[in-house]
Design an enzyme around this catalytic site. Structure first.
Site, PDB file in Angstrom:
ATOM      1  N   ARG A  64     -15.098 -41.067 -39.210  1.00  0.00           N
ATOM      2  CA  ARG A  64     -15.688 -41.583 -38.963  1.00  0.00           C
ATOM      3  C   ARG A  64     -16.516 -42.440 -39.911  1.00  0.00           C
ATOM      4  NH1 ARG A  64     -20.983 -41.274 -35.897  1.00  0.00           N
ATOM      5  NH2 ARG A  64     -21.249 -43.365 -35.610  1.00  0.00           N
ATOM      6  N   HIS A  68     -16.422 -45.904 -41.078  1.00  0.00           N
ATOM      7  CA  HIS A  68     -17.812 -46.437 -41.030  1.00  0.00           C
ATOM      8  C   HIS A  68     -18.134 -47.595 -42.863  1.00  0.00           C
ATOM      9  CE1 HIS A  68     -20.322 -46.435 -37.031  1.00  0.00           C
ATOM     10  NE2 HIS A  68     -18.994 -45.687 -37.176  1.00  0.00           N
ATOM     11  N   ASP A 246     -12.706 -37.037 -26.659  1.00  0.00           N
ATOM     12  CA  ASP A 246     -11.648 -36.571 -25.687  1.00  0.00           C
ATOM     13  C   ASP A 246     -11.772 -34.645 -25.634  1.00  0.00           C
ATOM     14  OD1 ASP A 246      -8.952 -35.912 -25.524  1.00  0.00           O
ATOM     15  OD2 ASP A 246      -7.808 -35.775 -27.522  1.00  0.00           O
TER      16      ASP A 246
END
Length: 328
Positions: A64, A68, A246
């Site tokens: 992530r 980003h 998940d």
């Protein structure tokens, strides 16, 4: 913990590395540090093995962090810069408040500085760490072209304006991805990174409480799953509770994310939105069968290469930071 590499059609991936959309991308090479820091990938991998072995849940946050970074000013490590007295940096923008893994990047960078001072950029470090995070979570391997340089500017305002929102629909997300040279397939494939990691309650609570004037709960969310989420997320202001993106497999990179989405159990509105477009829905449903894991692994590697090429600085642009959180 030794890396078990899933090699997925490296020839096509290698071709992607050689064909960039700009002169800057074309200057990236897998062998970029072959003379100046030949062990760069070994050093990163060995440190990543220690990091993920001690904290497997960091795999998702490191991917992530790379994502980003690349969506604001390109993959230039601007997300790693600290705010200063006169500037609020990307990492302090509202969408980035929950980012983790900065200390791990500093740790790997320090190892590289000891071995090869002033040589390897923070942007390359973060790109390699994201790849190794996927591999260590039992996902695919792909070659990473290197030679990125580090940016000197970081803006919280730009991050707030340019990052894809968790509540985005397909038209909006497609527009944001297209602005970075990424297409609809990249959108649905890179969404598969939600196979790893957790999310704080505020990022999805609006789907559970006061969703609209007609519905208290998002009607696209499976009702049983919504009930389960409400047991963990008591209100839209609950900032302490985490939910697995998940469920049951959040530390393993696999295709179960798509099975959850296909059953209307995607955590974010952006996950649910994948079922509203014919192209993304077909991909979700195909991968959800569990018969095309190799296809997804190959696709993910290709999309990560494309994303890792977004807006890169090369040559004499930018700098090679000594410490990733501050410009030289």
């Amino acid at each position: 913990m030794a890396i078990k590499v899933s090699v997925v059609l490296l020839l096509p991936l290698a071709m992607l590395l050689l064909v960039g959309n700009s002169p800057a991308e074309a200057q990236l090479e897998v062998t970029y540090y072959s003379k100046t820091c030949p062990n760069v990938e070994v050093i990163v991998r060995e440190e990543m093995e220690k990091i993920i072995s001690a904290a497997p849940s960091l795999a998702g946050p490191l991917i992530r962090l790379h994502f980003h970074d690349c969506f604001v000013r390109g993959c230039d490590a601007s997300v790693l810069l600290n705010s200063t007295e006169g500037n609020l940096a990307e990492r302090d923008a509202k969408p980035n408040k929950s980012l983790r893994g900065f200390g791990s990047v500093d740790r790997v960078k320090a190892k590289l500085e000891a071995a090869c001072p002033n040589t390897v950029s923070c942007a390359d470090v973060l790109t390699l760490m994201a790849r190794d995070a996927v591999v260590l979570a039992k996902g695919p391997f792909w070659p990473v072209a290197l030679g990125r340089r580090d940016g000197k500017v970081s803006s919280a305002t730009e991050a707030a304006d340019q990052l894809p929102p968790a509540n985005g629909d397909v038209p909006l997300l497609t527009k944001i991805f297209a602005s970075k040279g990424l297409d609809l397939k990249d959108l649905v494939v890179l969404s598969g990174a939600h196979s790893l990691g957790t999310a704080h309650c505020p990022s999805y609570a609006s789907r559970l409480y006061n969703f609209s004037s007609a519905y208290s709960t998002d009607p696209t969310l499976d009702s049983e799953y919504a009930d389960r989420l409400r047991m963990r997320c008591k209100s839209v202001d609950d900032k302490a509770m985490l939910s697995e993106m998940d469920p049951g497999s959040y530390k393993t990179f696999d295709t179960s994310y798509y099975r959850h989405v296909a059953k209307r159990r995607g955590l974010f509105q952006s996950d649910a939105a994948l079922l509203t477009d014919a192209t993304t829905r077909e991909y979700v449903q195909r991968i959800a069968t569990g018969k095309f894991d190799d296809v997804f692994f190959k696709d993910f590697g290709e999309s990560m290469i494309k994303m890792g090429n977004v807006g890169v600085l090369t040559g004499v642009e930018g700098e090679i930071r000594k410490k990733c959180y501050i410009v030289n």
